[in-house]
Scaffold this active site. Structure first.
Site, PDB file in Angstrom:
ATOM      1  N   HIS A 160       0.789  -1.200   0.056  1.00 34.95           N
ATOM      2  CA  HIS A 160      -0.089   0.092  -0.021  1.00 34.95           C
ATOM      3  C   HIS A 160       0.788   1.112  -0.062  1.00 34.95           C
ATOM      4  O   HIS A 160       2.048   1.438   0.655  1.00 34.95           O
ATOM      5  CB  HIS A 160      -0.772   0.003   1.380  1.00 34.95           C
ATOM      6  N   CYS A 256      -2.366   3.111   9.056  1.00 39.09           N
ATOM      7  CA  CYS A 256      -3.461   2.224   8.466  1.00 39.09           C
ATOM      8  C   CYS A 256      -4.636   2.070   9.708  1.00 39.09           C
ATOM      9  O   CYS A 256      -5.647   1.786   9.148  1.00 39.09           O
ATOM     10  CB  CYS A 256      -2.697   0.875   8.429  1.00 39.09           C
TER      11      CYS A 256
END
Ligand code: ARG
Length: 696
Positions: A160, A256
């Site tokens: 990511h 996150c």
């Protein structure tokens, strides 16, 4: 944020989760999460979403969607494991007054995990490569009306964008350059001036230092090295470390675990057209030959993405398929890389968007325009004044020169050094196509199977079968007056192949010999002294003082004034070079830096040697490459597709390198070259007997 009530590692969808299934300790996770929550609440208001049983990764709210103002682009998870989170996040956004945008089905995008706003609000950085598809980026630009800069992730640990990239207050950027391809690194460097870049090393990166929550001058993260903390402090940031090791087991950390709901909006910035796309059409045996998958692989591995617009499957074995594929790329540069490789595969652009090839004039002798199209071995056509022109002298690694001054337009391959001021050279990738017939694709497929490259080492029986076919082919070429070229290295002599090769020449199977100084020196050493590099070829043992033999021999030939003269004077009476002279088989010896002597015949001017090789190779039907990587590669570069090649070497790496020129008509054999030649001669003898029998 989302409380970790149901958090665990239940499955593996990124490298961090491997080996960690059910290894996370709930109490510790809760404790770490609460600490993070408490720190953040000192600087911001935190909203919570209700966790759901069976959705362990829902704690990572960064992946809920991408928020800008009152709009949100909802995530479409790549992995089925996380897709059930989507409706819960959607419901939350709707309940909280956001306008929700949803991407088309099967177009993955993982929200703020893969899209990070510049903290000044100037643009959006968007990642792709693992979880989000490049084709999702134009939707972000359109819906959020913001410029999107696409960054390609290439290290699966940093799957990511927020695992390796963190825009900070004041235009600073904390990031790990190793996670991006070179094009993306260049883009970052173009947008963020050096004094604002804070590149980190791998040890910090794997502690998720980039996965930081930044609120004004505060940076909250799992862990940072002393040096990194110091560097951040020097830029005016306060660093708060709070261990999140339990979440690292699932591949996430501070950032996150949060989704920022208030992002800066600049009224002055607007969307751009970030992605360029182009449609190509492909024809042929797309599935059987693996062409389709090769093409799609090229697109993705070069950093683009694709959508198959339609695919017409040829249902019978003989019926070709056709496909239209839309390619997207983050830049013109990447697009050209992709297209030029697809051209090599034989994919062509759509007729209605066909354009003439772009021509640029050479402004310096021996130098091409920067963007010149580099040729391949495949038959190529260029479009000039609306007509497709076949390129002459096809070879690899050349430029295409077009002459449109006469009524009849011509195009031909020219190597760089032969370019002259005023030559018109094809640049870019427009108006160029390779013409590979469906048949030759089919053949290419067959040959791949046949050359057993994948197996690496050939079994004895396989070698015998191949030799049978090669012998048959050589016999035919000889009978019809065709041309076989042998490219040979000195290993032919050391492995005892000299007599066999000499016989092939004597019996008319070889029309030309190419090599370097060494093959000739060792052949002559064996012919005159009976040794090869000082080793007695009969007894296989080193001869006293034998290491000087080859120099003695070089000296003799130099005194004689060359190989042909040595034959004439009766000094050289047998061997490969002798047979060449006797049978008028032309040879060319190309020199190199390590050559002893050299022999008077060796051409030490490499440009001349290349020219001579190219001249001798004209009209060749079959090339036998015998244990010489350097000369064989040189020959391969000069030879167009359609010429059969057999490459024999004991080193599989060499065979792979040579035989895999698109695998067209090339056979690779991993074996001892002396043994190969002996089998070949035996087989040719057998064939000759067979012919006598039929003749009788
Ligand atoms: N296990 C989760 C996944 O692989 C971790 C997500 C981390 N989130 C993030 N924004 N990097 O999807």
């Amino acid at each position: 944020m989302c409380p970790p009530e149901y958090y665990d590692v239940d499955y593996v969808i990124n490298p961090w989760m491997e080996g960690n299934v059910h290894k996370s300790i709930r109490e510790r996770a809760v404790e770490q999460w609460e600490k993070l929550y408490n720190i953040i609440t000192q600087y911001a208001t935190v909203e919570l979403i209700k966790p759901q049983p069976g959705l362990p990764d829902m704690v990572f709210t960064a992946n809920a969607g991408l928020v800008l103002g009152d709009k949100v682009v909802l995530s479409r998870f790549y992995h089925p494991e996380r897709q059930p989170e989507e409706p819960f996040f959607k419901a939350w956004f709707e309940a909280n007054g956001f306008t929700v945008y949803q991407l088309p089905k099967d177009l993955p995008f993982e929200g703020a995990g893969d899209a990070l706003l510049d903290r000044e609000g100037r643009w959006l950085w968007a990642g792709y490569g693992f979880r989000s598809e490049l084709d999702s980026h134009p939707f972000l630009a359109k819906w959020l009306d913001i410029e999107v800069l696409s960054l390609r992730l290439i290290d699966s640990r940093f799957y990511h964008l927020d695992t390796c990239f963190c825009p900070l207050t004041g235009g600073y950027l904390l990031y790990y350059p190793g996670a991006f391809d070179s094009y993306s690194n260049r883009l970052i460097e173009m947008r963020v001036p050096p004094e604002k870049r804070i590149p980190i090393d791998e040890p910090d990166a794997v502690n998720f230092a980039c996965n930081a929550v930044n609120i004004n001058d505060v940076i909250i993260l799992n862990k940072a090295s002393a040096t990194l903390e110091q560097r951040l402090r020097e830029k005016g940031f306060q660093v708060i470390q709070t261990p999140l090791t339990e979440f690292l087991k699932a591949g996430g950390a501070a950032k996150c675990l949060t989704l920022r709901l208030t992002e800066p909006i600049l009224e002055t910035v607007h969307a751009n057209e970030p992605i360029i796309s182009r449609v190509v059409e492909m024809h042929g045996h797309l599935l059987d030959t693996g062409l389709m998958s090769q093409a799609l692989d090229i697109i993705v591995s070069e950093g683009g993405s694709f959508k198959v617009l339609n695919f017409n499957l040829g249902v019978e074995r003989q019926s070709p398929s056709s496909a239209q594929v839309r390619i997207s790329a983050p830049s013109q540069e990447v697009m050209e890389d992709i297209i030029s490789q697809l051209i090599d595969l034989g994919a062509v652009s759509l007729p209605q968007e066909e354009k003439d090839a772009l021509l640029e004039v050479v402004d310096m002798d021996g130098v091409a325009p920067d963007d010149f199209y580099v040729t391949t071995i495949y038959p190529t056509e260029v479009r000039v004044k609306g007509k497709w022109i076949r390129v002459a002298n096809q070879r690899m690694d050349a430029a295409i020169v077009v002459d449109d001054s006469q009524e009849e337009i011509t195009a031909s391959c020219k190597i760089l050094r032969d370019l002259r001021v005023g030559d018109k050279v094809v640049v870019g990738v427009e108006g160029i196509r390779t013409v590979i017939s469906p048949q030759s694709r089919e053949e290419r497929h067959k040959i791949q199977e046949f050359s057993f490259m994948s197996g690496g080492v050939s079994s004895e029986r396989r070698v015998e079968l191949l030799v049978e076919q090669i012998a048959w082919e050589m016999r035919h070429i000889r009978d019809r007056g065709g041309k076989v070229v042998v490219v040979a290295g000195p290993v032919v002599i050391h492995t005892g192949g000299a007599d066999h090769l000499a016989r092939l020449i004597r019996e008319g199977y070889v029309q030309c010999l190419l090599g370097g100084n060494a093959i000739a020196v060792h052949d002559i050493e064996q012919a005159i002294m009976g040794t090869s590099l000082g080793v007695d070829m009969m007894k296989g043992v080193p001869v006293k003082g034998g290491h000087r033999h080859h120099l003695k021999v070089i000296n003799m030939i130099r005194r004689a004034g060359g190989i042909a003269n040595a034959v004439k004077q009766g000094i050289l009476t047998k061997g490969i070079m002798y047979e060449c002279v006797k049978n008028n088989v032309p040879f060319c010896l190309a020199g190199s830096i390590r050559d002893d002597g050299p022999l008077p015949d060796t051409i030490m001017d490499l440009i001349k040697a290349q020219e001579e090789y190219a001249r001798l190779l004209k009209g060749t039907d079959l090339i036998l490459m015998l244990s010489t990587m350097l000369h064989s590669i040189g020959v391969g570069n000069m030879t167009p597709a359609g010429v059969k090649m057999v490459c024999v070497d004991i080193n599989p790496a060499v065979v792979t390198k040579l035989a895999d020129r698109g695998s067209l008509e090339s056979i690779g054999i991993v074996t001892d070259v002396g043994l190969f030649l002996s089998l070949l001669v035996q087989q040719l003898d057998k064939l000759a007997q067979g012919y006598q029998l039929t003749a009788r």
